[in-house]
Design a protein around this motif. Sequence first.
Motif, PDB file in Angstrom:
ATOM      1  N   ASP A   1       3.725  -6.540 -38.397  1.00 42.48           N
ATOM      2  CA  ASP A   1       2.968  -5.428 -38.970  1.00 42.48           C
ATOM      3  C   ASP A   1       1.498  -5.800 -39.156  1.00 42.48           C
ATOM      4  OD1 ASP A   1       5.145  -3.769 -39.049  1.00 42.48           O
ATOM      5  OD2 ASP A   1       5.599  -4.100 -41.173  1.00 42.48           O
ATOM      6  N   VAL A   2       1.235  -7.039 -39.564  1.00 40.39           N
ATOM      7  CA  VAL A   2      -0.145  -7.493 -39.708  1.00 40.39           C
ATOM      8  C   VAL A   2      -0.857  -7.432 -38.354  1.00 40.39           C
ATOM      9  CG1 VAL A   2      -1.610  -9.501 -40.178  1.00 40.39           C
ATOM     10  CG2 VAL A   2       0.263  -8.927 -41.747  1.00 40.39           C
ATOM     11  N   LEU A   3      -0.196  -7.933 -37.329  1.00 41.77           N
ATOM     12  CA  LEU A   3      -0.798  -7.913 -35.991  1.00 41.77           C
ATOM     13  C   LEU A   3      -1.039  -6.479 -35.507  1.00 41.77           C
ATOM     14  CD1 LEU A   3       1.276 -10.751 -34.301  1.00 41.77           C
ATOM     15  CD2 LEU A   3      -1.188 -10.770 -34.683  1.00 41.77           C
ATOM     16  N   ILE A   4      -0.072  -5.603 -35.729  1.00 36.99           N
ATOM     17  CA  ILE A   4      -0.214  -4.205 -35.299  1.00 36.99           C
ATOM     18  C   ILE A   4      -1.368  -3.534 -36.030  1.00 36.99           C
ATOM     19  CG2 ILE A   4       0.899  -1.929 -35.347  1.00 36.99           C
ATOM     20  CD1 ILE A   4       3.584  -3.451 -34.910  1.00 36.99           C
ATOM     21  N   THR A   5      -1.443  -3.745 -37.337  1.00 34.21           N
ATOM     22  CA  THR A   5      -2.504  -3.112 -38.125  1.00 34.21           C
ATOM     23  C   THR A   5      -3.878  -3.602 -37.692  1.00 34.21           C
ATOM     24  OG1 THR A   5      -1.041  -2.820 -40.022  1.00 34.21           O
ATOM     25  CG2 THR A   5      -3.407  -2.790 -40.450  1.00 34.21           C
ATOM     26  N   LEU A   6      -4.019  -4.907 -37.492  1.00 31.28           N
ATOM     27  CA  LEU A   6      -5.314  -5.450 -37.093  1.00 31.28           C
ATOM     28  C   LEU A   6      -5.726  -4.968 -35.704  1.00 31.28           C
ATOM     29  CD1 LEU A   6      -4.971  -9.098 -38.440  1.00 31.28           C
ATOM     30  CD2 LEU A   6      -6.297  -7.210 -39.437  1.00 31.28           C
ATOM     31  N   ALA A   7      -4.757  -4.525 -34.911  1.00 30.49           N
ATOM     32  CA  ALA A   7      -5.051  -4.002 -33.568  1.00 30.49           C
ATOM     33  C   ALA A   7      -5.088  -2.478 -33.553  1.00 30.49           C
ATOM     34  CB  ALA A   7      -4.001  -4.501 -32.581  1.00 30.49           C
ATOM     35  N   THR A   8      -5.188  -1.865 -34.741  1.00 32.64           N
ATOM     36  CA  THR A   8      -5.236  -0.402 -34.844  1.00 32.64           C
ATOM     37  C   THR A   8      -6.501   0.005 -35.576  1.00 32.64           C
ATOM     38  OG1 THR A   8      -2.813  -0.396 -34.990  1.00 32.64           O
ATOM     39  CG2 THR A   8      -3.932   1.663 -35.518  1.00 32.64           C
ATOM     40  N   PRO A   9      -7.633   0.027 -34.872  1.00 33.00           N
ATOM     41  CA  PRO A   9      -8.904   0.364 -35.534  1.00 33.00           C
ATOM     42  C   PRO A   9      -8.937   1.826 -35.966  1.00 33.00           C
ATOM     43  CG  PRO A   9      -9.192   0.199 -33.155  1.00 33.00           C
ATOM     44  CD  PRO A   9      -7.801  -0.258 -33.440  1.00 33.00           C
ATOM     45  N   ALA A  10      -9.724   2.089 -36.998  1.00 38.23           N
ATOM     46  CA  ALA A  10      -9.900   3.453 -37.504  1.00 38.23           C
ATOM     47  C   ALA A  10     -11.381   3.801 -37.487  1.00 38.23           C
ATOM     48  CB  ALA A  10      -9.346   3.569 -38.921  1.00 38.23           C
ATOM     49  N   THR A  11     -11.663   5.090 -37.408  1.00 41.34           N
ATOM     50  CA  THR A  11     -13.055   5.547 -37.351  1.00 41.34           C
ATOM     51  C   THR A  11     -13.424   6.410 -38.548  1.00 41.34           C
ATOM     52  OG1 THR A  11     -12.368   7.441 -35.998  1.00 41.34           O
ATOM     53  CG2 THR A  11     -13.123   5.464 -34.835  1.00 41.34           C
ATOM     54  N   THR A  12     -12.460   6.751 -39.398  1.00 36.88           N
ATOM     55  CA  THR A  12     -12.742   7.573 -40.570  1.00 36.88           C
ATOM     56  C   THR A  12     -12.996   6.686 -41.785  1.00 36.88           C
ATOM     57  OG1 THR A  12     -10.383   7.742 -41.085  1.00 36.88           O
ATOM     58  CG2 THR A  12     -11.335   9.451 -39.674  1.00 36.88           C
ATOM     59  N   GLU A  13     -13.421   7.292 -42.873  1.00 40.90           N
ATOM     60  CA  GLU A  13     -13.693   6.551 -44.089  1.00 40.90           C
ATOM     61  C   GLU A  13     -12.395   6.023 -44.706  1.00 40.90           C
ATOM     62  OE1 GLU A  13     -16.745   5.774 -45.548  1.00 40.90           O
ATOM     63  OE2 GLU A  13     -17.362   6.421 -43.546  1.00 40.90           O
ATOM     64  N   PRO A  14     -12.467   4.929 -45.468  1.00 46.96           N
ATOM     65  CA  PRO A  14     -11.262   4.392 -46.098  1.00 46.96           C
ATOM     66  C   PRO A  14     -10.606   5.402 -47.046  1.00 46.96           C
ATOM     67  CG  PRO A  14     -13.054   2.794 -46.184  1.00 46.96           C
ATOM     68  CD  PRO A  14     -13.653   4.080 -45.707  1.00 46.96           C
ATOM     69  N   THR A  15      -9.294   5.406 -47.037  1.00 49.13           N
ATOM     70  CA  THR A  15      -8.524   6.264 -47.943  1.00 49.13           C
ATOM     71  C   THR A  15      -7.733   5.438 -48.954  1.00 49.13           C
ATOM     72  OG1 THR A  15      -6.634   6.322 -46.419  1.00 49.13           O
ATOM     73  CG2 THR A  15      -8.298   8.064 -46.192  1.00 49.13           C
ATOM     74  N   ALA A  16      -7.766   4.122 -48.821  1.00 51.63           N
ATOM     75  CA  ALA A  16      -7.017   3.245 -49.728  1.00 51.63           C
ATOM     76  C   ALA A  16      -7.736   1.918 -49.845  1.00 51.63           C
ATOM     77  CB  ALA A  16      -5.591   3.028 -49.209  1.00 51.63           C
ATOM     78  N   ASP A  17      -7.416   1.182 -50.916  1.00 52.84           N
ATOM     79  CA  ASP A  17      -7.947  -0.163 -51.083  1.00 52.84           C
ATOM     80  C   ASP A  17      -6.787  -1.118 -51.327  1.00 52.84           C
ATOM     81  OD1 ASP A  17      -7.181   0.141 -53.772  1.00 52.84           O
ATOM     82  OD2 ASP A  17      -9.212   0.648 -54.411  1.00 52.84           O
ATOM     83  N   ALA A  18      -7.073  -2.325 -51.793  1.00 51.79           N
ATOM     84  CA  ALA A  18      -6.033  -3.343 -51.926  1.00 51.79           C
ATOM     85  C   ALA A  18      -5.002  -3.006 -52.989  1.00 51.79           C
ATOM     86  CB  ALA A  18      -6.672  -4.695 -52.249  1.00 51.79           C
ATOM     87  N   VAL A  19      -5.352  -2.114 -53.924  1.00 51.81           N
ATOM     88  CA  VAL A  19      -4.409  -1.706 -54.966  1.00 51.81           C
ATOM     89  C   VAL A  19      -3.701  -0.411 -54.593  1.00 51.81           C
ATOM     90  CG1 VAL A  19      -4.191  -0.968 -57.377  1.00 51.81           C
ATOM     91  CG2 VAL A  19      -5.655  -2.906 -56.798  1.00 51.81           C
ATOM     92  N   THR A  20      -4.456   0.593 -54.180  1.00 50.55           N
ATOM     93  CA  THR A  20      -3.845   1.888 -53.858  1.00 50.55           C
ATOM     94  C   THR A  20      -3.055   1.856 -52.558  1.00 50.55           C
ATOM     95  OG1 THR A  20      -5.883   2.666 -52.775  1.00 50.55           O
ATOM     96  CG2 THR A  20      -5.620   3.130 -55.133  1.00 50.55           C
ATOM     97  N   TYR A  21      -3.179   0.777 -51.808  1.00 49.57           N
ATOM     98  CA  TYR A  21      -2.332   0.574 -50.619  1.00 49.57           C
ATOM     99  C   TYR A  21      -0.863   0.648 -50.989  1.00 49.57           C
ATOM    100  CZ  TYR A  21      -0.021  -2.127 -46.882  1.00 49.57           C
ATOM    101  OH  TYR A  21       0.828  -2.561 -45.893  1.00 49.57           O
ATOM    102  N   TRP A  22      -0.510   0.189 -52.191  1.00 50.82           N
ATOM    103  CA  TRP A  22       0.884   0.079 -52.595  1.00 50.82           C
ATOM    104  C   TRP A  22       1.393   1.364 -53.237  1.00 50.82           C
ATOM    105  CZ3 TRP A  22       3.184  -3.757 -50.443  1.00 50.82           C
ATOM    106  CH2 TRP A  22       2.447  -4.915 -50.152  1.00 50.82           C
ATOM    107  N   SER A  23       2.622   1.740 -52.861  1.00 51.65           N
ATOM    108  CA  SER A  23       3.311   2.810 -53.571  1.00 51.65           C
ATOM    109  C   SER A  23       4.147   2.164 -54.667  1.00 51.65           C
ATOM    110  CB  SER A  23       4.210   3.605 -52.624  1.00 51.65           C
ATOM    111  OG  SER A  23       5.198   2.766 -52.030  1.00 51.65           O
ATOM    112  N   VAL A  24       4.278   2.838 -55.788  1.00 54.78           N
ATOM    113  CA  VAL A  24       4.959   2.273 -56.947  1.00 54.78           C
ATOM    114  C   VAL A  24       6.003   3.259 -57.462  1.00 54.78           C
ATOM    115  CG1 VAL A  24       4.663   1.281 -59.249  1.00 54.78           C
ATOM    116  CG2 VAL A  24       2.841   1.041 -57.561  1.00 54.78           C
TER     117      VAL A  24
END
Length: 218
Positions: free
Chosen positions: A47-70
């Motif tokens: 998953d890390v490799l896939i994500t790093l190879a999936t560039p985005a062009t829009t503004e960020p929608t999450a950060d290191a905390v909001t990345y997680w669902s709780v």
Amino acid sequence: MDLFSHSWAALRAAVAELPDEAFEQPSGCAGWLVRDLVCHLVIDAQDVLITLATPATTEPTADAVTYWSVTQQPPTGDDPLDALIVRLAAAYEQPNLLTFHLDDVGSAAGRAAELADPDALVSTQDMVLTVRDFRTAYVLEWTLHHLDLIAHLPDVAGPPAEALAHCRATLETIAGTAFPASYSDRDVLLVGTGRRAPTEAEVAELGALAERLPFVIG
């Protein structure tokens, strides 16, 4: 200190040192043996490799905390994806085949993360975030699963102290409050995420926070 690389290297080193019989021990993840957890780490590395190879062009929608669902519902191990991991892990048959695959893919994921531009934007799970935030989010993943790995293996080295402290701060941000100062970082993570039940004394010390536990990270 690069906590992503430090915590990931520590987790992989702990797996590499496990004797074969340890893979048949239960892990801290409901319904998973240690071998199942290690197989999940292979998927994490992919998953890390896939994500790093999936560039985005829009503004960020999450950060290191909001990345997680709780949620407050601990996993039972009955989820179809959890069951798939068990079948995949069993297909390896021998622990050394599983550890080889983790070392192979895990090393690649670690190198890719180190080489990636921290300010670059990537996309994963319908979110956009910087590589820096993605890496920081995964410190929590590596550290919690390191605790899961050693749940019934007391002689195996645990997560780095720096990673535990970082993840405590992350969990307290998610909770919106601090845990009692008397709690160790490890106990905050174990109790806070539902990996163990608090004792009666701990419940009393937690006060109103006890009613909001656990914070199940996913």
